[in-house]
Structures are given as structure tokens and as C-alpha cells.
Design a protein around this motif. Structure first.
Motif, PDB file in Angstrom:
ATOM      1  N   LYS A 133       1.907   0.140   4.450  1.00  0.00           N
ATOM      2  CA  LYS A 133       1.702  -1.497   4.897  1.00  0.00           C
ATOM      3  C   LYS A 133       1.725  -2.220   3.823  1.00  0.00           C
ATOM      4  CE  LYS A 133      -3.652  -1.518   4.704  1.00  0.00           C
ATOM      5  NZ  LYS A 133      -4.516  -1.647   5.362  1.00  0.00           N
ATOM      6  N   ILE A 134       1.889  -3.588   4.215  1.00  0.00           N
ATOM      7  CA  ILE A 134       1.860  -4.846   3.238  1.00  0.00           C
ATOM      8  C   ILE A 134       0.783  -5.858   4.082  1.00  0.00           C
ATOM      9  CG2 ILE A 134       3.252  -6.689   2.578  1.00  0.00           C
ATOM     10  CD1 ILE A 134       5.511  -5.091   2.184  1.00  0.00           C
ATOM     11  N   ARG A 135       0.096  -6.078   2.857  1.00  0.00           N
ATOM     12  CA  ARG A 135      -1.003  -7.049   3.479  1.00  0.00           C
ATOM     13  C   ARG A 135      -0.838  -8.505   2.666  1.00  0.00           C
ATOM     14  NH1 ARG A 135      -5.707  -7.310   1.245  1.00  0.00           N
ATOM     15  NH2 ARG A 135      -7.192  -8.565   2.152  1.00  0.00           N
ATOM     16  N   VAL A 136      -0.587  -9.530   3.403  1.00  0.00           N
ATOM     17  CA  VAL A 136      -0.779 -10.914   2.511  1.00  0.00           C
ATOM     18  C   VAL A 136      -2.121 -11.264   2.359  1.00  0.00           C
ATOM     19  CG1 VAL A 136      -0.273 -13.434   2.814  1.00  0.00           C
ATOM     20  CG2 VAL A 136       1.502 -11.644   3.754  1.00  0.00           C
ATOM     21  N   LYS A 137      -2.360 -11.454   0.784  1.00  0.00           N
ATOM     22  CA  LYS A 137      -3.700 -12.020   0.567  1.00  0.00           C
ATOM     23  C   LYS A 137      -3.980 -13.199   0.490  1.00  0.00           C
ATOM     24  CE  LYS A 137      -5.714  -9.538  -2.530  1.00  0.00           C
ATOM     25  NZ  LYS A 137      -6.527  -8.834  -3.586  1.00  0.00           N
ATOM     26  N   HIS A 142       0.808  -1.090  -0.152  1.00  0.00           N
ATOM     27  CA  HIS A 142       0.006  -0.191  -0.051  1.00  0.00           C
ATOM     28  C   HIS A 142       0.947   1.158  -0.133  1.00  0.00           C
ATOM     29  CE1 HIS A 142      -4.006  -2.014   0.921  1.00  0.00           C
ATOM     30  NE2 HIS A 142      -3.167  -3.171   1.123  1.00  0.00           N
ATOM     31  N   HIS A 143       0.935   1.858  -1.285  1.00  0.00           N
ATOM     32  CA  HIS A 143       1.574   3.324  -1.277  1.00  0.00           C
ATOM     33  C   HIS A 143       0.834   4.319  -1.138  1.00  0.00           C
ATOM     34  CE1 HIS A 143       5.491   1.434  -2.725  1.00  0.00           C
ATOM     35  NE2 HIS A 143       4.561   0.705  -3.171  1.00  0.00           N
ATOM     36  N   LEU A 144       1.233   5.666  -0.932  1.00  0.00           N
ATOM     37  CA  LEU A 144       0.238   6.569  -0.808  1.00  0.00           C
ATOM     38  C   LEU A 144      -1.071   6.748  -1.825  1.00  0.00           C
ATOM     39  CD1 LEU A 144      -0.344   9.322   0.931  1.00  0.00           C
ATOM     40  CD2 LEU A 144       1.067  10.497  -0.738  1.00  0.00           C
ATOM     41  N   HIS A 145      -0.723   6.542  -3.207  1.00  0.00           N
ATOM     42  CA  HIS A 145      -1.749   6.716  -4.280  1.00  0.00           C
ATOM     43  C   HIS A 145      -2.055   5.512  -5.010  1.00  0.00           C
ATOM     44  CE1 HIS A 145      -2.012  11.089  -3.591  1.00  0.00           C
ATOM     45  NE2 HIS A 145      -0.746  10.909  -3.694  1.00  0.00           N
ATOM     46  N   GLU A 146      -1.411   4.404  -4.554  1.00  0.00           N
ATOM     47  CA  GLU A 146      -1.889   3.275  -5.183  1.00  0.00           C
ATOM     48  C   GLU A 146      -1.456   1.963  -4.388  1.00  0.00           C
ATOM     49  OE1 GLU A 146       0.955   2.149  -8.566  1.00  0.00           O
ATOM     50  OE2 GLU A 146       2.496   3.296  -7.507  1.00  0.00           O
ATOM     51  N   ILE A 147      -1.924   0.893  -4.836  1.00  0.00           N
ATOM     52  CA  ILE A 147      -1.532  -0.254  -4.268  1.00  0.00           C
ATOM     53  C   ILE A 147      -1.095  -1.434  -5.303  1.00  0.00           C
ATOM     54  CG2 ILE A 147      -2.663  -2.549  -3.199  1.00  0.00           C
ATOM     55  CD1 ILE A 147      -4.947  -0.590  -2.251  1.00  0.00           C
ATOM     56  N   LYS A 148       0.183  -2.139  -4.857  1.00  0.00           N
ATOM     57  CA  LYS A 148       0.819  -2.853  -5.996  1.00  0.00           C
ATOM     58  C   LYS A 148       0.658  -4.485  -5.526  1.00  0.00           C
ATOM     59  CE  LYS A 148       4.302   0.258  -7.662  1.00  0.00           C
ATOM     60  NZ  LYS A 148       5.648   0.830  -7.792  1.00  0.00           N
ATOM     61  N   GLU A 149       0.308  -5.174  -6.367  1.00  0.00           N
ATOM     62  CA  GLU A 149       0.032  -6.590  -5.979  1.00  0.00           C
ATOM     63  C   GLU A 149       1.556  -7.336  -6.214  1.00  0.00           C
ATOM     64  OE1 GLU A 149      -3.494  -8.408  -7.091  1.00  0.00           O
ATOM     65  OE2 GLU A 149      -4.598  -6.879  -6.517  1.00  0.00           O
ATOM     66  N   LEU A 150       2.164  -8.037  -5.582  1.00  0.00           N
ATOM     67  CA  LEU A 150       3.474  -8.589  -5.872  1.00  0.00           C
ATOM     68  C   LEU A 150       3.298 -10.139  -5.036  1.00  0.00           C
ATOM     69  CD1 LEU A 150       5.676  -5.767  -4.636  1.00  0.00           C
ATOM     70  CD2 LEU A 150       5.057  -6.379  -7.243  1.00  0.00           C
ATOM     71  N   ARG A 151       4.269 -10.804  -5.407  1.00  0.00           N
ATOM     72  CA  ARG A 151       4.366 -12.285  -5.180  1.00  0.00           C
ATOM     73  C   ARG A 151       5.720 -12.464  -4.271  1.00  0.00           C
ATOM     74  NH1 ARG A 151       1.877 -13.244 -10.185  1.00  0.00           N
ATOM     75  NH2 ARG A 151       4.114 -13.519 -10.824  1.00  0.00           N
ATOM     76  N   GLY A 152       5.729 -13.427  -3.377  1.00  0.00           N
ATOM     77  CA  GLY A 152       7.388 -13.649  -2.921  1.00  0.00           C
ATOM     78  C   GLY A 152       7.104 -15.242  -2.776  1.00  0.00           C
ATOM     79  N   LEU A 153       8.403 -15.832  -2.280  1.00  0.00           N
ATOM     80  CA  LEU A 153       8.519 -17.433  -2.297  1.00  0.00           C
ATOM     81  C   LEU A 153       9.100 -17.600  -1.095  1.00  0.00           C
ATOM     82  CD1 LEU A 153       8.263 -20.100  -3.984  1.00  0.00           C
ATOM     83  CD2 LEU A 153      10.674 -19.441  -4.835  1.00  0.00           C
TER      84      LEU A 153
END
Length: 101
Positions: free
Chosen positions: A67-71, A10-21
Motif C-alpha cells: 500500500k501507499i499512504r499519504v502522510k 509499504h514494502h514487505l520488510h520496509e517502509i520508504k518515505e517519498l515525496r511527489g508534486l
């Protein structure tokens, strides 16, 4: 066993969806340390804010995200997740009861 972690930054003006392993032993689920290690390897220095919803917040002042939220977690096993929008669409398109023509 590999576990793909789908998360949002969660950035100020956008939410980026990413993946990790995360690599785990068979049948094991990721722990707080597993998540924090994965995020640190990706350049995020975090602490666990909400354990139930897997929400992490930055520990560094001035971070460019709030923040970062695990989906969800993907271990390759079949899982069912109801798509409420699809169910609503089908409910509107299909007749509610059978009647003779």
C-alpha cells in the motif's frame, strides 16, 4: 500553486518515505484524480482504498509493495503540527510548578 505530497510506500520488510508534486490552482486541494495521476507518473498503478486516510493499494498483481499512504500535504502555507514526543520531553525536564528557592 505547488503541493508537495509526503507519502509512505509499504514494502514487505520496509517502509520508504517519498515525496511527489502536484500542481494546483490557488486555494484548491488535491482530488483523487490528482493523487492517482501523480502516482501513475511515478510508476505506481493504484486505486484509492481508504479515502479518509488517503491509503492507496496497487491494482497490478505481483506489485512489490502492499500500500501507499499519504502522510501530509505541504502547500508552503504555515501549519502547526504538535510534536507529542517533544512535549513529553519538555514536560519531564521543566518543573511542573514554580516554588521559591
Amino acid at each position: 500553486m505547488e503541493c508537495i505530497v509526503h507519502f509512505e510506500v509499504h514494502h514487505l520488510h520496509e517502509i520508504k518515505e517519498l515525496r511527489g508534486l502536484i500542481f494546483l490552482e490557488e486555494g484548491q486541494t488535491p482530488s483523487e484524480i490528482d493523487f492517482l495521476t501523480m502516482f501513475e507518473e511515478m510508476g505506481y498503478k493504484l486505486r484509492l482504498e481508504d479515502k479518509e486516510n488517503l491509503v492507496f493499494t496497487p491494482v497490478e498483481p505481483g506489485a512489490n509493495y502492499s500500500k501507499i499512504r499519504v502522510k501530509r500535504l505541504d502547500t508552503g502555507e504555515k501549519s502547526y503540527k504538535e510534536d507529542k514526543e517533544l512535549r513529553s520531553l519538555l514536560g519531564n525536564l521543566l518543573p511542573g510548578e514554580s516554588r521559591p528557592l
